[in-house]
Structures are given as C-alpha cells and as structure tokens.
Design a protein around this motif. Structure first.
Motif, PDB file in Angstrom:
ATOM      1  N   GLU A 226      33.363  17.154  69.025  1.00 18.02           N
ATOM      2  CA  GLU A 226      33.771  18.192  68.079  1.00 18.02           C
ATOM      3  C   GLU A 226      32.606  18.376  67.048  1.00 18.02           C
ATOM      4  OE1 GLU A 226      37.657  16.966  66.271  1.00 18.02           O
ATOM      5  OE2 GLU A 226      38.651  17.019  67.946  1.00 18.02           O
ATOM      6  N   HIS A 227      32.194  17.266  66.555  1.00 14.76           N
ATOM      7  CA  HIS A 227      30.956  17.601  65.593  1.00 14.76           C
ATOM      8  C   HIS A 227      29.691  18.223  66.287  1.00 14.76           C
ATOM      9  CE1 HIS A 227      33.513  14.879  63.253  1.00 14.76           C
ATOM     10  NE2 HIS A 227      32.839  15.199  62.302  1.00 14.76           N
TER      11      HIS A 227
ATOM     12  N   LEU B  50      29.624   8.684  65.458  1.00 17.81           N
ATOM     13  CA  LEU B  50      30.880   8.610  66.246  1.00 17.81           C
ATOM     14  C   LEU B  50      30.561   8.177  67.633  1.00 17.81           C
ATOM     15  CD1 LEU B  50      32.811  11.504  64.634  1.00 17.81           C
ATOM     16  CD2 LEU B  50      33.218   9.167  64.427  1.00 17.81           C
TER      17      LEU B  50
ATOM     18  N   ASN C 133      28.883  10.501  56.478  1.00 18.67           N
ATOM     19  CA  ASN C 133      30.158  11.335  56.114  1.00 18.67           C
ATOM     20  C   ASN C 133      29.884  11.888  54.713  1.00 18.67           C
ATOM     21  OD1 ASN C 133      32.021  10.980  58.234  1.00 18.67           O
ATOM     22  ND2 ASN C 133      31.414   8.875  58.096  1.00 18.67           N
TER      23      ASN C 133
ATOM     24  N   GLU D 287      36.047  12.834  69.300  1.00 16.71           N
ATOM     25  CA  GLU D 287      35.661  13.318  67.946  1.00 16.71           C
ATOM     26  C   GLU D 287      34.027  13.559  67.595  1.00 16.71           C
ATOM     27  OE1 GLU D 287      36.854  10.638  68.867  1.00 16.71           O
ATOM     28  OE2 GLU D 287      38.791  10.261  67.840  1.00 16.71           O
TER      29      GLU D 287
ATOM     30  N   GLN E  18      33.447   6.754  69.897  1.00 15.36           N
ATOM     31  CA  GLN E  18      34.527   7.982  69.710  1.00 15.36           C
ATOM     32  C   GLN E  18      34.143   9.243  70.159  1.00 15.36           C
ATOM     33  OE1 GLN E  18      34.805   6.286  65.404  1.00 15.36           O
ATOM     34  NE2 GLN E  18      36.734   7.377  65.528  1.00 15.36           N
TER      35      GLN E  18
END
Length: 483
Positions: A209-210, A198, A170, A206, A203
């Motif tokens: 999305e990345h 993730l 991150n 999420e 997840q």
C-alpha cells in the motif's frame, strides 16, 4: 517547698561521690594506643586540607547531577530549556521500551539488551535532534522538522535499532503531509521509507500500500531523480515488482490463482521500469506459474521472452535456466522431442560456461526423458555424466540420486538381452546367464562362440590274436577232426 537535704558525709568527713573502680587483673591486650603520626603523614594531611579548601563549594544543581542518572539529568535540562514536547516524546519512548521488555519476560532476547535509558550516546543524539525539530516546529518550518527526524531514523537504522528507526520513519511520513512547496517529494520519500520498513517486518500487504502511494506521486513527477541517477518512477516500479513477487510466491501453495494475479502485477511494473533484466526475471516466474496451472502455451510465451532477454544480455546462466524451464513445459505437454532439443541446448550452454551444477542437472533431465522413451543407451550415457559430475562437486544428494538413476537405466538397458537369453534356453545362453549373476556385466550383445565340431575318430588297425599254446592247438585240431 521541701528543704534541701545536706550531703551525706563519709566517715572521713569528705563528701561521698561516684568513683570509677580500677580495672582488675592484667591488661587484655585488645586496646591499642593511638598511632603516632609521623612527619610525612602530617605533610600529606596538610596538603589534602589545602586542596579541600581550594575546591569551590558545589551548588544544589551540581550536586544533583552527580547523584541522579544520566537520563534524569538530560530530561531536566530539556525541561529547563523549555523543550517540553521533546521531553514528552523521549520519556514516552523510554517507557514504551521498558513495558515491552517486561511484557516479553526474562527469557526473551530483549531482556539482555541495553535499554535506551542507559545508552548515553543515543540519548545525546535524541536530545539534539528532537530539540532542533521542536525549535523548527515553533517556526513552522516543517521541512527542517522532517530532516531532523529523518537524521534520527537513519542514525538508528545504521546502529541496527529497527524499533527506533521505524518510529522516526513513521513520524517523518506524518510530518511530510504538512510540507508545502516541494510537490510532495518528501512525502514520496516518506512512503518509500515506511514501505521498506514494513517489508523488513514481514508486513507485505501494508508495505505494498505504501509503495503504491509512492508510485502515484512518482508517476506524476517523472522528473524527480534520486542520488543514484534513477528516477523516482523507476524506483517505485522496481519496489512494486519486488513486493508483488514476494506476495505471489508466498501465496503459491495456498491460492495459485491469486498468486498468478500478483505475479502479473509484478511483471507489469517490471516492464514499466524499463529494466530488461528485471522484466525477464518477472516473465520467467510468470511462465512457471502458468505452467503449474496447466496453461502450457501461455507459459511458453513468457519463458521464451525470458530466453530472448538472456540471449540479448548474454546471460549464460539465465539461458540455461530458461532452456530447462521450456524443456519441462514441453515435456508436460507430451512434446518430448522438443523438450530434448532444449535440454541439449542447456547441456551445450553449461558446458561452455563451466557451470557444473547446471550441467549435472541438464544431464539428469535428459537421462530421465531418454529413459521414459526407452532409449536406454542414451539414458545410461547421460546419467553416467550426471553421476560423475556430482562426484567431482562432492554433492552428496546429487550423487545418491544419479547413482540410483544410473543403476535403473543400466538395468533397463540389460533387460532385453536378459529376457532373450532366458527365452533361448540353450546351453550357451544359460552359461552366460550364470556368468552375469556372478559379474553383473552386460555381455548379452556379444555373439555366442561357435560350437566345436567333433572330428570322427580315425579307423583302428585289426588286432592280432595272440598265438595259442601247443597243447591248445592240438586239442582244437582233434576237435576239428572229430567233427
């Protein structure tokens, strides 16, 4: 002022003082005389004293290094060298881990794990790269900051410490936004790494999305190539296809329509990746999804696409799987003859490849269709094959299933002959029914034995009457004369 009093004199004329009374009685034996030191012991003590004098005196810092913990000394070194941000981040990580451990309680798995503050090798690794990253930050070299943090993320990923690896992935993504001059390549890597982390955590939305952000950067720079030879664009398509497949399959039971939409996205990115195998697998899943909601024609279109892919790549297992799926789709549409054709092909492929589990499944499905069509001879044959294959594999569940189906098909096969014999009601028919109840063998198709023709009895010779005695003869002659 008071005058000093003269000392009290004893009767003997001497000054009276305090005297210790002599001990009374024999010695108790508890007190021991001092041990006499021999020559050898004196030499050892002398050498120890010499060595002690040769050792230098420790400074206050050196003394504290022995008294304090390893983590405490490492943090002091970082502060004394001026790496305040590195110290703050390390201290915050240690504190956060301790708080999470306390929150989970003594019954948790984390309570038994070694904490970061007690892992000296990891602390040294953190100190080295965090201080290097802080130096690079002072020089405004964000690329070097990224690489140092990326090294930490990969290191903790290799040791299995997912919590720390996720943290540094991150921070890599945060740092990549400040890097200029690479066209966003490191930022694309950052989106991929965080998306993969993730996904491992479950997840999925999420992560998607990345991966989408990763795809947007990669599609603008199709010339970017990874170390394994794949382009960033191809890799982004593969990752998006996988994550949308996962989401679609998880939503299958709750919301079939949304599940179908995600599987469509997965197929789209699989096609864009130019990976023929991945495209075929996505088509297979999409075809099954269409089949479940009743759109058989669309399902067959995608399933045939998968079959073509398997034929092109000579994937025998995939061919069998495609034939099975197409056969089921035709069966749901009521086109049983076409379903039988594809199942026959499924049997042929699995026999050639030697894949026993697939062959057992194909024979079982064929037996079901033939049983439903009333073709009990063929149903019995294929259920028998499926049962014997399951026995050779030792698959208990398949053995039990095929044993029952084989028994049902045998019963259906014998039902017609049994009914005919009951209707006949003749003696031979009833005798055969009684034999069947004893042996349970299917002899109903055997012809009845011809009835035995009884020959008429041969004519017997007239019996000669025995001669009467003389007295009876005389009496009978007298009676005749009287008449």
């Amino acid at each position: 002022m008071a005058a000093t009093l003269p000392p009290i004199k004893s009767p003997s004329g001497s000054k009276q003082g305090y005297t210790v009374p002599a001990p009374k009685g024999p010695p108790s034996g508890k007190l021991k005389p001092l041990m006499k030191i021999g020559k050898t012991d004196r030499e050892i003590l002398f050498k120890q004293e010499v060595l002690r004098q040769q050792q230098p005196d420790l400074s206050k810092k050196q003394t504290s290094s022995y008294r304090n913990t390893y983590k405490h000394n490492l943090c002091l070194d970082m502060l004394q060298d001026g790496y305040h941000k590195s110290f703050s981040e390390l201290f915050a990580l240690i504190k956060q881990q301790e708080e999470e451990r306390l929150a989970q309680g003594e019954e948790s798995l984390m309570w038994t794990q070694t904490m970061l503050k007690d892992r000296h090798q990891e602390l040294d690794k953190l100190k080295f790269h965090l201080t290097k990253a802080e130096e690079a930050m002072r020089k405004d070299d964000h690329s070097e900051v990224y690489h140092n943090r990326f090294e930490l993320a990969r290191y903790f990923q290799s040791t299995g410490d997912k919590w720390l690896s996720d943290h540094f992935f991150n921070t890599c993504l945060e740092t990549s936004s400040s890097i200029k001059g690479d066209g966003g390549k490191l930022r694309a890597q950052g989106y991929y790494n965080v998306g993969a982390a993730l996904e491992d955590n479950g997840q999925y939305f999420e992560a998607a999305e990345h991966f989408e952000n990763y795809y947007k950067l990669a599609v603008e720079h199709k010339e970017w190539i990874q170390a394994d030879g794949f382009t960033y664009h191809t890799d982004a398509c593969i990752n998006l296809s996988r994550i949308y497949t996962t989401i679609g399959q998880r939503m299958e039971e709750e919301d079939q329509q949304n599940s179908l939409e995600y599987l469509k996205k997965a197929h789209k990115f699989a096609t864009e990746s130019n990976d023929r195998v991945l495209e075929g697998q996505a088509a297979y899943r999409l075809g099954q999804a269409y089949d479940k909601i009743g759109e058989g024609e669309t399902a067959l279109e995608y399933l045939n696409n998968y079959l073509d892919t398997c034929n092109a790549t000579k994937d025998s297992d995939g061919i069998g799987k495609a034939c099975d799926a197409i056969a089921k789709s035709y069966a749901r549409q009521g086109k049983l003859e076409k379903s039988i054709d594809y199942l026959m092909k499924f049997v042929e492929v699995t026999e050639q490849s030697g894949e026993e589990k697939g062959l057992s499944k194909a024979c079982h499905n064929l037996g079901n269709i033939f049983n439903s069509l009333g073709r009990y001879e063929e149903a019995t044959e294929y259920f028998s094959k499926a049962y014997n294959i399951a026995r050779s594999m030792g698959d208990l569940e398949s053995i039990n299933t095929n044993r029952v189906q084989y028994g049902i098909s045998m019963a259906h096969k014998m039902l017609k002959g049994l009914s005919e014999h009951i209707v006949m009601g003749t003696r031979p028919a009833l005798e055969r029914l009684c034999e069947w109840k004893d042996a349970r063998t299917d002899d109903f198709k055997k012809p009845f034995p011809e009835p035995k023709v009884e020959e008429p009895p041969a004519p017997s010779a007239p019996k000669e009457e025995p001669e009467k005695p003389a007295s009876e003869k005389a009496e009978s002659s007298k009676g005749e004369e009287a008449s």
